[in-house]
Write an enzyme that holds these catalytic residues in place. Structure first.
Site, PDB file in Angstrom:
ATOM      1  NE  ARG A  51      13.661 -88.773 -80.869  1.00 57.16           N
ATOM      2  CZ  ARG A  51      14.791 -88.286 -81.308  1.00 57.16           C
ATOM      3  NH1 ARG A  51      14.790 -87.292 -82.190  1.00 57.16           N
ATOM      4  NH2 ARG A  51      15.947 -88.745 -80.925  1.00 57.16           N
ATOM      5  CD  GLN A  91      14.356 -93.580 -81.643  1.00 58.76           C
ATOM      6  OE1 GLN A  91      14.705 -94.692 -82.047  1.00 58.76           O
ATOM      7  NE2 GLN A  91      13.920 -93.389 -80.428  1.00 58.76           N
ATOM      8  CG  ASP A 114      18.220 -89.426 -73.496  1.00 62.02           C
ATOM      9  OD1 ASP A 114      18.847 -89.943 -74.442  1.00 62.02           O
ATOM     10  OD2 ASP A 114      17.105 -88.887 -73.635  1.00 62.02           O
ATOM     11  CG  ASN A 152      22.467 -91.599 -76.163  1.00 65.80           C
ATOM     12  OD1 ASN A 152      21.657 -90.671 -76.166  1.00 65.80           O
ATOM     13  ND2 ASN A 152      22.972 -92.088 -77.286  1.00 65.80           N
TER      14      ASN A 152
END
Ligand code: MRU
Length: 345
Positions: A46, A194, A235, A245
């Site tokens: 990812r 994350q 992103d 993001n």
């Protein structure tokens, strides 16, 4: 970095299984485009640039056993593979950028033999990976100039080596500025954690002082003047500088604006989507509600409760102090500056 996010080894792609970190460092092998699709979808890999690299290899893997007889036949197979891989995750621009780049290399080599084209595709995927590593270094070094001495920096999600070919974007800036950094506060980043699992692990491994916080602690740290700068990845960045993001980034930008703390985005040119005019047009991935209702195997909410789970949010350009790229720093981003810095290639 003491690990590879993604690498080519023994005729296959290997990637560190990010779902298992930090408990286990395990590499997963991908031999087909289906393996790559599922690795992206299930988030074995990812982070926008890393997904792009995986996509590039996925195109090669999708056609390496192709029985196409000529350029036209192979191009058809490449286009089919690209269409398939494009369905894995919708928001990170880097995936589509990499897939388009692989299609472009086939178009540029019209008339070549199928065996040659397959090698060209594999070489191009290697180049996407190698370039990404280099670009991250440049982003890191460019951004380091913005970090004041003795700074406490806050980051969200993971925009480190694990999210890229290596080194990272937001964490790349932190690595390049490490001598000036007193402490990094890492948001845990619900629902997939994350920040807790990946960012805390990466920074600790590099010997950078890191303190993990729950997402809802950030604004109160800002109020206590504990945070000197916020730095996140991206992103997808629209042509006016609006930035998608990880969900929760927007909260940070709003709080940073209120507390007059600089808010930086670090991203390569491949994250910019100049054909998207503003953030409202960026496709936002909606993921399974189970990610919100469960932590690991355990339900932490009533099983049948209604939830939403948008994976990303959009921070308007006017809340961004600067976007740090390999092509330079775009201060107070707007369409003219973004097109000036990124447009034209
Ligand atoms: O859902 P993820 O983990 O792929 O989301 C990742 C992020 O939002 C990162 O901040 C972004 O991709 C930048 S990575 C350099």
């Amino acid at each position: 970095m003491k690990y590879d996010t993604i690498r080519w080894k023994n005729d296959k792609v290997e990637m560190i299984d990010q779902r298992l970190l930090p408990a286990k460092t395990t590499y997963v092998s991908c031999r087909t485009d289906k393996d790559i699709y599922s690795a992206i979808k299930t988030m074995i890999i990812r982070g926008a640039p890393a997904i792009g690299v995986a996509g590039a290899y996925g195109v090669y893997l999708g056609v390496r056993r192709s029985r196409a007889k000529d350029w036209k036949g192979l191009k058809k197979d490449v286009d089919k593979t690209v269409k398939y891989l494009a369905g894995s995750r919708p928001t990170a621009r880097n995936l589509f950028w990499a897939l388009e780049r692989m299609q472009g290399i086939v178009n540029d080599n019209k008339g070549r033999k199928v065996t040659e084209l397959k090698k060209i595709l594999l070489d191009e995927a290697h180049r996407v990976l190698a370039e990404d590593k280099k670009i991250c270094r440049v982003i890191g070094d460019n951004g380091a100039s913005l970090i004041p001495k003795g700074a406490n920096v806050l980051t969200h999600c993971n925009a480190g080596a694990l999210a890229t070919g290596g080194y990272g974007t937001a964490l790349g800036v932190i690595f390049s500025a490490r001598r000036k950094i007193k402490r990094v506060y890492a948001d845990e980043t619900r629902p997939r954690l994350q920040g807790a699992r990946l960012t805390a692990w990466e920074l600790a491994a590099e010997g950078i002082p890191v303190t993990l916080i729950c997402d809802n602690m950030a604004a109160s740290l800002m109020a206590k003047k504990e945070i000197d700068a916020i730095i996140v990845g991206a992103d997808r960045i629209a042509s006016n500088g609006d930035t998608a993001n990880k969900i929760g980034t927007y909260n940070l930008a709003v709080a940073a604006h209120y507390h007059k703390i600089p808010f930086y985005v670090a991203a390569p040119a491949s994250t910019f989507d100049l054909s998207t005019s503003n953030g409202k047009k960026i496709p936002i991935e909606e993921r399974s509600g189970l990610e919100v209702k469960k932590i690991g195997a355990e339900y932490i909410a009533p099983k049948n409760i209604s939830v939403i789970n948008p994976a990303f949010d959009v921070t308007p350009a006017k809340l961004i102090t600067a976007i740090i790229t390999e092509k330079g720093i775009i201060r107070k981003p707007n369409r003219k500056k973004v097109l000036g810095a990124i447009g034209g290639d």
